[in-house]
Design a protein around this motif. Structure first.
Motif: not given
Ligand SMILES: Cc1ncc(COP(=O)(O)O)c(C=O)c1O
Length: 399
Positions: A298-310, A378-389
């Motif tokens: 995947l490439g470390v920079s690409t993964i970091l971008e993915h995680v920053q978007a999360y 997946s970025h869709a996890e953010v919704e799960i986290i926010v709901t549970e918080i």
């Protein structure tokens, strides 16, 4: 061998993972099936062939050194295999060519793995340990570097720092620190376990002298494996204070090439391979190679971008709910971890338990709530986290 393919935001290589959201790669990663199959293939080989399997996995580890070298912008000859990050710190602390009275600079706020061995070296070799503060870098990098310069001017042999701070996720300016160290005759040791696999690193570009890393966090291997980088001229200057039987040149020959080769006076290796004094964790290193292959595909920079978007999605929700974020405003100082303090009156311990019970794995290093997703999240996890918080904040007792 089965070909495994990593896809950003896709957990299909983790079919048994019970958490709905596993955001704990800065703690301990859950192994993918690629990783567990690679470890099992080592056990199977030894089950079938016993000692005859040894050479196979020795060669595999040599191949792996090339991959570690690529990850940190070094050469394979500058990589030695260790058990974990801590062991790498200990090896340099014990083998550095110290003189009595030397000063070594460490940082308050660091994980103790990068402090304890320097304290022990101070005791053994008569050194002085100087403490600076990681928190100063979060406030103002330039002023923190001025403080470092002032200490370096007083004379220091070595500065030990983490590439990424474990409880804030702050990416330290290691290239600038290395340049300052060299300008003042010191060397830079980097604990990279919170960086390697998620933050691009390069010894040739950033100029650090040593780097230690373990496998079970952002490299997504299993516990008990790690590596140590030492720039080749630095490695040649090390004292062989941790040497073992495999630290000698041709140390294996007497077991394979007949009579008369058993000697105790063979020269010790002048490279960082010196630290590989005995047999090692074959299954763990095979597992680690499988994981690194997925990361590099995947490439470390690409993964970091993915995680920053999360984190870009998650952080505003947390701020709206009264959390305080440690995430730097400057992207150059961000990493894989998003670290936040809960709103006043909310217990971080209880919140983390509530999230865990709701199927969300996070950590609370030094009382800070840490989210550390990686390529499978997946970025869709953010919704799960926010709901549970939200569910927790509604029912939480406030102190
Ligand atoms: C910055 C840092 N260094 C070192 C360690 C310990 O690493 P190891 O167990 O590989 O020695 C940790 C966490 O466990 C850490 O966050």
């Amino acid at each position: 061998m089965t070909e495994y393919k990593a896809r950003l935001g896709d957990r299909s290589l983790f079919p048994k993972l019970k958490y709905r959201v596993y955001a704990n790669h800065a703690g301990i990663s859950a192994p993918s099936i690629a990783v567990s199959h690679a470890a099992q293939s080592v056990y199977q080989d030894y089950e079938e062939r016993g000692v005859s399997a040894f050479l196979n996995w020795l060669l595999q580890r040599n191949r792996l050194k090339e991959k570690f070298a690529t990850l940190v912008g070094a050469t394979a000859q500058e990589i030695g295999l260790t058990q974990n990050t801590t062991r790498g710190v200990i090896d340099i602390a014990l083998c550095f060519p110290w003189n009595q009275g030397d000063r070594v600079i460490v940082f308050k706020g660091e994980f103790p793995a990068n402090v304890t061995p320097w304290q022990r070296a101070a005791e053994l070799f008569g050194l002085q340990v100087v403490y600076l503060n990681t928190a100063d870098y979060l406030t103002d990098v330039n002023s923190a570097l001025t403080t470092l310069t002032a200490e370096l001017k007083r004379g220091a042999r070595l500065v030990a720092v983490s590439a990424v701070e474990f409880q804030t996720g702050f990416q330290m300016p290691i290239a600038q620190m290395a340049a300052l160290c060299h300008e003042h005759g010191a060397q830079l040791f980097v604990d990279a376990v919170q960086a390697c696999g998620i933050v691009p690193l390069s010894a040739s570009e950033q100029g650090f002298d040593y780097l230690a890393c373990g496998s079970h966090k952002w490299l997504m291997g299993v516990e008990g494996c790690g590596f140590l980088y030492a720039q080749k001229d630095r490695a040649a200057e090390l004292k062989p204070n941790v040497a073992g039987w495999l630290s000698h040149e041709d140390g294996l020959g007497f077991l394979l090439q007949g009579e008369g080769l058993l000697r105790y006076d063979r020269p010790l290796k002048k490279s960082i391979e010196l630290i590989e004094g005995g047999n090692t964790n074959a299954a763990g290193f095979a597992a680690l190679e499988a994981s690194i292959d997925l990361i590099q595909s995947l490439g470390v920079s690409t993964i970091l971008e993915h995680v920053q978007a999360y984190h870009d999605r998650l952080e505003p929700h947390l701020l709206d709910r009264g959390f305080t974020s440690y995430r730097s405003k400057n992207p150059a100082h961000r990493s894989g971890s998003l670290c936040v303090k809960p709103p006043p009156g909310i217990s971080v311990v209880d919140l983390q338990h509530a999230l865990s019970n709701a199927g969300i794995s996070t950590a609370i290093p030094d009382g800070v709530l840490r989210f550390s997703p990686h390529w499978p999240n997946s970025h869709a996890e953010v919704e799960i986290i926010v709901t549970e918080i939200d569910a927790y904040l509604t029912r939480a007792p406030r102190s």
